[in-house]
Write an enzyme that holds these catalytic residues in place. Structure first.
Site, PDB file in Angstrom:
ATOM      1  N   ARG A   1     -71.949 -16.378  11.239  1.00  0.00           N
ATOM      2  CA  ARG A   1     -72.324 -17.079   9.994  1.00  0.00           C
ATOM      3  C   ARG A   1     -73.686 -16.598   9.477  1.00  0.00           C
ATOM      4  O   ARG A   1     -73.960 -16.654   8.286  1.00  0.00           O
ATOM      5  CB  ARG A   1     -72.332 -18.606  10.188  1.00  0.00           C
ATOM      6  CG  ARG A   1     -72.776 -19.365   8.939  1.00  0.00           C
ATOM      7  CD  ARG A   1     -72.521 -20.851   9.002  1.00  0.00           C
ATOM      8  NE  ARG A   1     -73.066 -21.453  10.195  1.00  0.00           N
ATOM      9  CZ  ARG A   1     -74.355 -21.770  10.379  1.00  0.00           C
ATOM     10  NH1 ARG A   1     -75.244 -21.535   9.435  1.00  0.00           N
ATOM     11  NH2 ARG A   1     -74.748 -22.330  11.505  1.00  0.00           N
TER      12      ARG A   1
ATOM     13  N   TYR B   1     -67.325 -15.336 -16.820  1.00  0.00           N
ATOM     14  CA  TYR B   1     -66.171 -15.945 -16.157  1.00  0.00           C
ATOM     15  C   TYR B   1     -66.275 -17.477 -16.278  1.00  0.00           C
ATOM     16  O   TYR B   1     -67.375 -18.041 -16.147  1.00  0.00           O
ATOM     17  CB  TYR B   1     -66.172 -15.469 -14.692  1.00  0.00           C
ATOM     18  CG  TYR B   1     -65.228 -16.231 -13.819  1.00  0.00           C
ATOM     19  CD1 TYR B   1     -63.864 -16.250 -14.086  1.00  0.00           C
ATOM     20  CD2 TYR B   1     -65.690 -16.948 -12.721  1.00  0.00           C
ATOM     21  CE1 TYR B   1     -62.994 -16.958 -13.288  1.00  0.00           C
ATOM     22  CE2 TYR B   1     -64.822 -17.654 -11.906  1.00  0.00           C
ATOM     23  CZ  TYR B   1     -63.475 -17.667 -12.203  1.00  0.00           C
ATOM     24  OH  TYR B   1     -62.629 -18.374 -11.414  1.00  0.00           O
TER      25      TYR B   1
ATOM     26  N   ASP C   1     -73.761  -9.354 -13.369  1.00  0.00           N
ATOM     27  CA  ASP C   1     -72.454  -9.378 -12.713  1.00  0.00           C
ATOM     28  C   ASP C   1     -71.738  -8.082 -13.096  1.00  0.00           C
ATOM     29  O   ASP C   1     -71.331  -7.908 -14.241  1.00  0.00           O
ATOM     30  CB  ASP C   1     -71.676 -10.618 -13.187  1.00  0.00           C
ATOM     31  CG  ASP C   1     -70.307 -10.746 -12.528  1.00  0.00           C
ATOM     32  OD1 ASP C   1     -69.740  -9.706 -12.130  1.00  0.00           O
ATOM     33  OD2 ASP C   1     -69.796 -11.877 -12.445  1.00  0.00           O
TER      34      ASP C   1
ATOM     35  N   LYS D   1     -62.201  -8.348  -6.751  1.00  0.00           N
ATOM     36  CA  LYS D   1     -61.627  -7.553  -7.830  1.00  0.00           C
ATOM     37  C   LYS D   1     -61.582  -6.063  -7.443  1.00  0.00           C
ATOM     38  O   LYS D   1     -60.883  -5.710  -6.535  1.00  0.00           O
ATOM     39  CB  LYS D   1     -62.437  -7.807  -9.110  1.00  0.00           C
ATOM     40  CG  LYS D   1     -62.678  -9.304  -9.400  1.00  0.00           C
ATOM     41  CD  LYS D   1     -61.380 -10.050  -9.569  1.00  0.00           C
ATOM     42  CE  LYS D   1     -61.486 -11.522  -9.931  1.00  0.00           C
ATOM     43  NZ  LYS D   1     -62.555 -12.341  -9.453  1.00  0.00           N
TER      44      LYS D   1
HETATM   45  N1  PLP Z   1     -67.405 -12.764 -11.878  1.00  0.00           N
HETATM   46  C1  PLP Z   1     -66.356 -12.339 -12.598  1.00  0.00           C
HETATM   47  C2  PLP Z   1     -66.581 -11.343 -13.700  1.00  0.00           C
HETATM   48  C3  PLP Z   1     -65.074 -12.824 -12.336  1.00  0.00           C
HETATM   49  O1  PLP Z   1     -64.031 -12.390 -13.070  1.00  0.00           O
HETATM   50  C4  PLP Z   1     -64.887 -13.772 -11.291  1.00  0.00           C
HETATM   51  C5  PLP Z   1     -63.557 -14.321 -10.959  1.00  0.00           C
HETATM   52  O2  PLP Z   1     -62.585 -14.107 -11.637  1.00  0.00           O
HETATM   53  C6  PLP Z   1     -66.012 -14.192 -10.575  1.00  0.00           C
HETATM   54  C7  PLP Z   1     -67.244 -13.669 -10.878  1.00  0.00           C
HETATM   55  C8  PLP Z   1     -65.878 -15.166  -9.446  1.00  0.00           C
HETATM   56  O3  PLP Z   1     -65.364 -14.495  -8.320  1.00  0.00           O
HETATM   57  P1  PLP Z   1     -64.515 -15.171  -7.143  1.00  0.00           P
HETATM   58  O4  PLP Z   1     -63.197 -15.582  -7.720  1.00  0.00           O
HETATM   59  O5  PLP Z   1     -64.424 -14.079  -6.118  1.00  0.00           O
HETATM   60  O6  PLP Z   1     -65.299 -16.347  -6.665  1.00  0.00           O
END
Ligand code: PLP
Length: 395
Positions: free
Chosen positions: A62, A116, A188, A213
């Site tokens: 962890r 997101y 991001d 992704k």
């Molecule tokens: N950032 C983006 C651009 C996303 O598309 C997503 C999820 O679809 C996330 C963050 C969040 O990721 P997670 O689903 O792995 O928690």
């Protein structure tokens, strides 16, 4: 364990394969899966050397002190061009830990452009309960950053290209404004992936990915990562440890496996998305195509400067209401109706039904996330087959 392969600066494909790898005593060609939750010591002194930081060693999973976790973190840091990386149980966990580590009650965040839906909720619903407030501005308002930053602003956060409108935010311009005010820039980079964009080189302080992704790339793992300079990343470590947001070693092992093929996957997805976007642009039932690789797309000029490829994501607006658009989506046979993106199989979603379902309809409309919008994640099938599938669904 001997570090038999310390790798000098090399190309991205080479680094995706070799960075971070250590050959263990059995000679496995890459780091094995150490699924263990804990690690033993020959003496109390040896344990204290690790606990008190005199020696890097394994202790407790962890905490991230596990060889499989460490390998994937080294690889991710190298591939994204950062000094350090921390992996998490999800992209949202990486975001939450970053915000909590770098902001306290009374602090302020600026979020630029579409993000997101879960990120909207984290910033707009969860963090205010802890006294951390966010101002949301549109991507087209990024030039107003100096007006909306406050003395208590700690972070400017954005995605580029954005989800689902594919808007392109100028990383170096935002970084210049934010750094002028002593504010951290967190990008991001999930949609672009490190193959197409290196935000740290362009002035970002930290990069986040949902590794679920492109980095995972096969729709079979969930995880997140934050990458950047040692001090900024390490200050997030206590949040990950104490909030229990660790990635499982099996996931880290799968992720390292996936990273070895990242470059070939993403380059093919770039080429397929370009072909799909060009097909859609010429179709009479399509009102708008959002893809940074299209010469007439508003973000194209900035994308050309800050990206080396335009990614595998395309969105478009169908000339019809929510129901008619759903009917097109339902007729697709090779694109699977699913949230998420970046895998080998092509996926399709209407953002109003999934990623942005929870967003207030008026706010969605303000952001151009209309009922006819469809988001495609181009996978690794033949481009001609995907275009054929879209052609029959739109007919
Ligand atoms: N950032 C983006 C651009 C996303 O598309 C997503 C999820 O679809 C996330 C963050 C969040 O990721 P997670 O689903 O792995 O928690």
């Amino acid at each position: 364990m001997t570090d038999s392969r310390s790798v000098p600066a090399r190309g991205l494909s080479t680094r995706c394969i070799h960075a971070g790898e250590k050959m263990d005593a059995e000679g496995a060609v890459h780091m094995p899966l150490y699924n263990h939750s804990t690690f033993g010591f020959a003496s109390t002194e040896a344990l204290l050397d690790v606990v008190e930081g005199r020696r890097e060693g394994n202790l407790y999973t962890r905490y991230g002190m596990n060889p499989t976790i460490r390998t994937v973190e080294s690889k991710l840091a190298d591939v994204e061009g950062g000094a350090a990386a921390l992996v998490f149980s999800s992209g949202m966990a990486a975001e939450a830990a970053t915000f909590l580590a770098h902001c306290k009650a009374g602090d302020h965040i600026v979020c630029i452009g579409d993000v997101y839906g879960g990120t909207f909720e984290l910033l707009g619903d969860n963090l205010p309960n802890l006294g951390i407030e966010t101002t949301f501005i549109l991507g087209s308002e990024a030039h107003r950053l100096n007006e909306v930053m406050r003395p208590n602003t700690r972070i400017v956060f954005f995605e580029t290209p954005t989800n689902p409108s594919m808007e392109v935010i100028d990383i170096s311009a935002v970084a210049e404004a934010a750094h002028g005010a002593g504010v951290l820039v967190v990008v991001d980079n999930t949609f672009a992936s490190p193959v197409n964009q290196s935000p740290l080189e362009q002035g970002a302080d930290l990069v986040i990915h949902s590794v679920t992704k492109y980095l995972g790339g096969h729709s079979d793992l969930t995880g997140g990562v934050v990458i950047g300079p040692e001090a900024l990343v390490q200050s997030i470590w206590p949040s990950r440890k104490n909030l229990g947001q660790m990635m499982a070693p099996e996931v880290a092992f799968l992720l390292a496996r996936s990273l070895r093929t990242l470059v070939v996957r993403v380059r093919q997805q770039n080429a397929t998305a370009q072909a799909v976007a060009e097909f859609l642009q010429g179709h009479s039932k399509i009102l708008q195509v959002n893809y940074p690789g299209l010469g007439n797309f508003p973000g194209h000029a900035v994308a050309k400067r800050q990206m080396t490829g335009f990614g595998g994501m395309v969105s478009f607006v169908y000339d019809g209401d929510a129901g008619a658009t759903a009917a097109v989506v339902d007729r697709l046979k090779l694109f699977t109706i699913a949230a998420s993106l970046g895998g080998a199989e092509s996926l399709v979603t209407q953002p109003i039904t999934t990623t942005h379902h929870g967003l207030d309809p008026a706010e969605r409309a303000r952001r151009g996330i209309v009922d006819g919008m469809v988001r495609l994640s181009c996978g690794l099938e033949d481009a001609a087959d995907l275009i054929g599938d879209l052609e029959q669904a739109l007919r």
